[in-house]
Design a protein around this motif. Structure first.
Motif, PDB file in Angstrom:
ATOM      1  N   UNK A 545      20.788  -0.357  -6.909  1.00 41.81           N
ATOM      2  CA  UNK A 545      19.409  -0.273  -7.387  1.00 41.81           C
ATOM      3  C   UNK A 545      18.504  -0.779  -6.267  1.00 41.81           C
ATOM      4  N   UNK A 546      17.519   0.025  -5.901  1.00 36.31           N
ATOM      5  CA  UNK A 546      16.523  -0.364  -4.903  1.00 36.31           C
ATOM      6  C   UNK A 546      15.148  -0.234  -5.539  1.00 36.31           C
ATOM      7  N   UNK A 547      14.278  -1.199  -5.315  1.00 31.19           N
ATOM      8  CA  UNK A 547      12.942  -1.154  -5.903  1.00 31.19           C
ATOM      9  C   UNK A 547      11.952  -1.761  -4.915  1.00 31.19           C
ATOM     10  N   UNK A 548      10.829  -1.079  -4.697  1.00 35.99           N
ATOM     11  CA  UNK A 548       9.766  -1.646  -3.872  1.00 35.99           C
ATOM     12  C   UNK A 548       8.418  -1.286  -4.471  1.00 35.99           C
ATOM     13  N   UNK A 549       7.504  -2.245  -4.447  1.00 34.58           N
ATOM     14  CA  UNK A 549       6.124  -2.059  -4.895  1.00 34.58           C
ATOM     15  C   UNK A 549       5.214  -2.563  -3.788  1.00 34.58           C
ATOM     16  N   UNK A 550       4.335  -1.709  -3.315  1.00 33.71           N
ATOM     17  CA  UNK A 550       3.436  -2.036  -2.212  1.00 33.71           C
ATOM     18  C   UNK A 550       2.004  -1.753  -2.645  1.00 33.71           C
ATOM     19  N   UNK A 551       1.105  -2.703  -2.378  1.00 28.21           N
ATOM     20  CA  UNK A 551      -0.317  -2.504  -2.657  1.00 28.21           C
ATOM     21  C   UNK A 551      -1.116  -2.736  -1.385  1.00 28.21           C
ATOM     22  N   UNK A 552      -2.105  -1.867  -1.141  1.00 29.68           N
ATOM     23  CA  UNK A 552      -2.978  -1.964   0.030  1.00 29.68           C
ATOM     24  C   UNK A 552      -4.427  -1.988  -0.424  1.00 29.68           C
ATOM     25  N   UNK A 557     -13.140  -0.025   1.887  1.00 33.34           N
ATOM     26  CA  UNK A 557     -13.412   0.438   0.524  1.00 33.34           C
ATOM     27  C   UNK A 557     -13.385  -0.758  -0.413  1.00 33.34           C
ATOM     28  N   UNK A 558     -14.431  -1.571  -0.425  1.00 29.28           N
ATOM     29  CA  UNK A 558     -14.447  -2.767  -1.269  1.00 29.28           C
ATOM     30  C   UNK A 558     -14.209  -2.418  -2.737  1.00 29.28           C
ATOM     31  N   UNK A 559     -13.354  -3.216  -3.372  1.00 29.85           N
ATOM     32  CA  UNK A 559     -13.056  -3.006  -4.781  1.00 29.85           C
ATOM     33  C   UNK A 559     -11.863  -2.117  -5.034  1.00 29.85           C
ATOM     34  N   UNK A 560     -11.465  -1.317  -4.048  1.00 27.69           N
ATOM     35  CA  UNK A 560     -10.360  -0.398  -4.237  1.00 27.69           C
ATOM     36  C   UNK A 560      -9.044  -0.994  -3.740  1.00 27.69           C
ATOM     37  N   UNK A 561      -7.962  -0.646  -4.414  1.00 29.84           N
ATOM     38  CA  UNK A 561      -6.616  -0.897  -3.903  1.00 29.84           C
ATOM     39  C   UNK A 561      -5.739   0.277  -4.304  1.00 29.84           C
ATOM     40  N   UNK A 562      -4.713   0.520  -3.508  1.00 26.94           N
ATOM     41  CA  UNK A 562      -3.814   1.649  -3.729  1.00 26.94           C
ATOM     42  C   UNK A 562      -2.379   1.130  -3.703  1.00 26.94           C
ATOM     43  N   UNK A 563      -1.553   1.648  -4.603  1.00 21.54           N
ATOM     44  CA  UNK A 563      -0.193   1.132  -4.714  1.00 21.54           C
ATOM     45  C   UNK A 563       0.814   2.261  -4.893  1.00 21.54           C
ATOM     46  N   UNK A 564       2.007   1.998  -4.405  1.00 16.01           N
ATOM     47  CA  UNK A 564       3.133   2.920  -4.530  1.00 16.01           C
ATOM     48  C   UNK A 564       4.347   2.116  -4.987  1.00 16.01           C
ATOM     49  N   UNK A 565       5.061   2.656  -5.957  1.00 15.67           N
ATOM     50  CA  UNK A 565       6.292   2.035  -6.437  1.00 15.67           C
ATOM     51  C   UNK A 565       7.435   3.033  -6.295  1.00 15.67           C
ATOM     52  N   UNK A 566       8.551   2.581  -5.737  1.00 21.41           N
ATOM     53  CA  UNK A 566       9.726   3.427  -5.583  1.00 21.41           C
ATOM     54  C   UNK A 566      10.925   2.728  -6.210  1.00 21.41           C
ATOM     55  N   UNK A 567      11.662   3.460  -7.061  1.00 19.48           N
ATOM     56  CA  UNK A 567      12.883   2.937  -7.667  1.00 19.48           C
ATOM     57  C   UNK A 567      14.007   3.932  -7.416  1.00 19.48           C
ATOM     58  N   UNK A 568      15.109   3.447  -6.901  1.00 13.32           N
ATOM     59  CA  UNK A 568      16.264   4.302  -6.624  1.00 13.32           C
ATOM     60  C   UNK A 568      17.477   3.751  -7.364  1.00 13.32           C
TER      61      UNK A 568
END
Length: 644
Positions: A545-552, A557-568
């Motif tokens: 099981x591999x899992x990563x969550x990244x937020x930028x 862009x004040x107020x904004x954030x973007x995230x990606x989650x990967x689960x294997x």
């Protein structure tokens, strides 16, 4: 979509009148709040490798390893987000200073609590497949510094991957009384009520192969085979400092899971060409009700750089269950899998139900020592008295009992200010849940089992904001699966041995990371394996099981954030003999948050595309027994905090 539009419009309309407040629900963010990658929930968000259903390949809830604010709680009913802020999985290093740890890990819920600021929150959402939801959350100080109330009510219609839907009402109420600075008393109450929930299909193949791929979001069971449930939890928690060195903590809980009606939709003898037989099993009311609690007294004292804590605890529970009495299965014959064939609802002839009673008392003594800049030591011993009586219709009462000693020991050594080693061993007495829907002894309560766990690892602070945890574990339990007669029970021993990794924190400015991995070697042993009756790999368990969550958070862009989650998830065995296997698969979620003000009220718009690649695979329920998983789905949620 009319109901979805109404919920969304109402949420936005009420939020427009919001006034200034400190952030509450608008500030929920599991990625930035997580301490490690081993599992946590915050509000409606879940993150990490593990969950209440799966820790190192086992379920801590089924095992009975549940706590409420650190106090033992025998959970039978659903614990809704309306009652709790979230939960944390205590396993490995995170369980190091936890009194009386348990194999399979611990799920520790955190009750909602009113603080010194009055905050009201409103959430409006369009969840998966266009399902609307509306939630109102309040934290109200009544007497400054002494008494307040936290309350929540949530209304939702939920849509599912198989085309089913359901209506839910969830509510929670937590008064908080602090008669002095050293005493806190927390009564609580919650309810979760579900109606018109069409049952999910269980697909059983006729041999060691997977079912053919079918269309999702198309309900092909019977419209009248609806599950209903009423779940309640209530009780009181208390914590007090007695003098300078003594502390007392305890709680008494009542947890009820009442199912007025229930069904199983089985699609049996499914062939490779997709032909299958639909069988429907109906249940009368099923009820599980538990009273549980714990009282723990501790004393701490210092000796130069060393802190010593002694704890004595008593836990108890009484569980009364009524189950079974299912009507004979109705066979609706052959048809193509995934194709609806509606028929009128029949009348059902229910039989008498089985009743059982479990009584368990556990006493424990623990020591915890902390030596500044040197290390920590935790020792404990528990003695449990377990009794179970089962009254089956037409049979004499049967009883089981166990009186085990349950030791635990954990130690850590600080090699430097940034590097620490730890190791531990613990034994437990755990529940094993009930037999699954596709078993001949469906819904039968299973016996308690003895379990053991050994683990060790390292914690390394790579920087002030980035932490690495790496550990090895070995968990051993009796192995439960169906035999040649399709009777579910223990037929050997299973060992889950592996390593787990967690990397969490801020690797760079504007970035947050929670990443982890579990590399496991699950194996079954015993006479059944030697005789070839079962394979040596447990059903449904992956080795990877591999899992990563990244937020930028882009500075432009004040107020904004973007995230990606990967689960294997790696390959899984789907049959008792080990020949049927489900290939590895990967899920990717993509999301964004926009934090802004509605008037002067903090607000957050959350957008999410879950399973963005629309990956198709199968859940594994048992021997050649499968279920669907969610496809691509879209979520939009608006949360606003305002001054009441």
């Amino acid at each position: 979509m009319k109901r979805a539009s109404l919920a969304w419009t109402l949420g936005c309309g009420l939020a427009a009148f919001a006034a200034a407040a400190d952030a509450q629900r608008a500030g929920d963010n599991a990625v930035t709040a997580a301490e490690d990658a081993f599992g946590a929930t915050l509000g409606n968000e879940t993150i990490g490798l593990y969950s209440s259903k799966q820790v190192r390949g086992f379920s801590p809830v089924d095992a009975g390893n549940v706590r409420m604010d650190g106090i033992y709680f025998d959970r039978q009913g659903t614990v809704p987000p309306a009652l709790v802020e979230g939960s944390t999985i205590r396993v490995g290093l995170s369980a190091l200073n936890y009194p009386f740890p348990a194999p399979t890990g611990i799920v520790d819920y955190r009750l909602k609590k009113a603080g010194d600021e009055r905050v009201l929150s409103l959430l409006g959402a369009i969840n998966a497949y266009g399902a609307p939801a509306l939630e109102f959350d309040a934290k109200l100080p009544i007497v400054d510094g002494r008494f307040g109330i936290a309350a929540n009510i949530a209304l939702a219609r939920e849509e599912y991957y198989d085309g089913a839907d359901a209506r839910y009402v969830r509510a929670g109420f937590v008064p908080r009384w602090r008669p002095t600075d050293n005493i806190e008393i927390l009564p609580f109450w919650s309810i979760s009520r579900g109606r018109d929930e069409e049952v999910a299909p269980t697909i059983i193949t006729a041999g060691p192969y997977r079912p053919p791929r079918i269309e999702r979001r198309r309900h092909f069971g019977q419209a009248w085979s609806d599950n209903e449930y009423d779940s309640r939890n209530y009780g009181v928690l208390g914590k007090a400092r007695l003098g300078g060195d003594w502390a007392l903590a305890g709680g008494v809980f009542r947890s009820i899971n009442n199912q007025p009606s229930g069904f199983a939709e089985l699609f049996t003898d499914t062939r490779a060409d997709g032909m299958t037989r639909e069988k429907v099993i109906a249940d009368p009311r099923q009820r599980y009700a538990s009273t549980s609690g714990e009282l723990r007294l501790s004393r701490s004292f210092r000796e130069g750089p060393r802190l010593h804590v002694l704890q004595v605890a008593v836990r108890g529970r009484g569980l009364d269950s009524e189950y079974g009495g299912s009507a004979p299965a109705i066979d609706y014959g052959w048809r193509p899998l995934g194709e609806p064939r509606p028929v009128p609802p029949p009348s059902f002839d229910f039989g008498p139900r089985t009743r059982d009673h479990v009584e368990q008392w556990t006493g424990g003594l623990a020591y915890e020592g902390r030596w500044r800049d040197v290390g920590e030591l935790s020792l404990g011993i528990q003695r449990s008295r377990y009794r179970k009586h089962v009254d089956q219709p037409g049979l004499a009462r049967t009883s089981s009992r166990d009186d085990p000693w349950l030791p635990n020991a954990t130690a850590s050594v600080y090699l430097s200010k940034t590097l620490a080693l730890y190791a531990g061993h613990t034994r437990g007495l755990e529940e094993t849940g009930i037999a699954p829907d596709d078993a001949a002894n469906r819904n039968q309560a299973l016996p308690a089992i003895r379990t053991r766990q050994t683990d060790a690892g390292v914690r390394w602070s790579l920087s002030q904001d980035l932490k690495l945890v790496a550990g090895a574990f070995d968990v051993r339990k009796p192995y439960f699966t169906t035999d040649e007669r399709n009777v579910y029970g223990a037929i050997g021993e299973v060992r889950h041995r592996g390593v787990e990794l967690s990397l969490s924190g801020k690797p760079a400015e504007h970035w947050s990371l929670v990443a982890g991995a579990v590399l496991m070697h699950p194996r079954v042993s015993g006479e059944a394996v030697r005789l070839g009756r079962v394979g040596d790999r447990p059903i449904g368990q992956t080795e990877r099981v591999l899992r990563s969550d990244v937020e930028y958070r882009p500075p432009l862009l004040p107020g904004w954030s973007f995230d990606v989650s990967m689960s294997h998830y790696g390959e899984r065995v789907a049959s008792r003999d080990g020949f049927n296997r489900v290939p590895a698969y990967t899920l990717v979620d993509v999301g964004a948050r926009y934090r802004f003000k509605l008037g002067t009220a903090p607000a957050t718009l959350r957008l999410l595309v879950a399973n963005a690649g629309d990956t198709f695979t199968w859940n594994i329920y048992g021997n050649n027994s499968f279920g669907l998983i969610d496809g691509r789905r879209y979520v939009a949620q608006l949360a606003v905090d305002f001054d009441g």
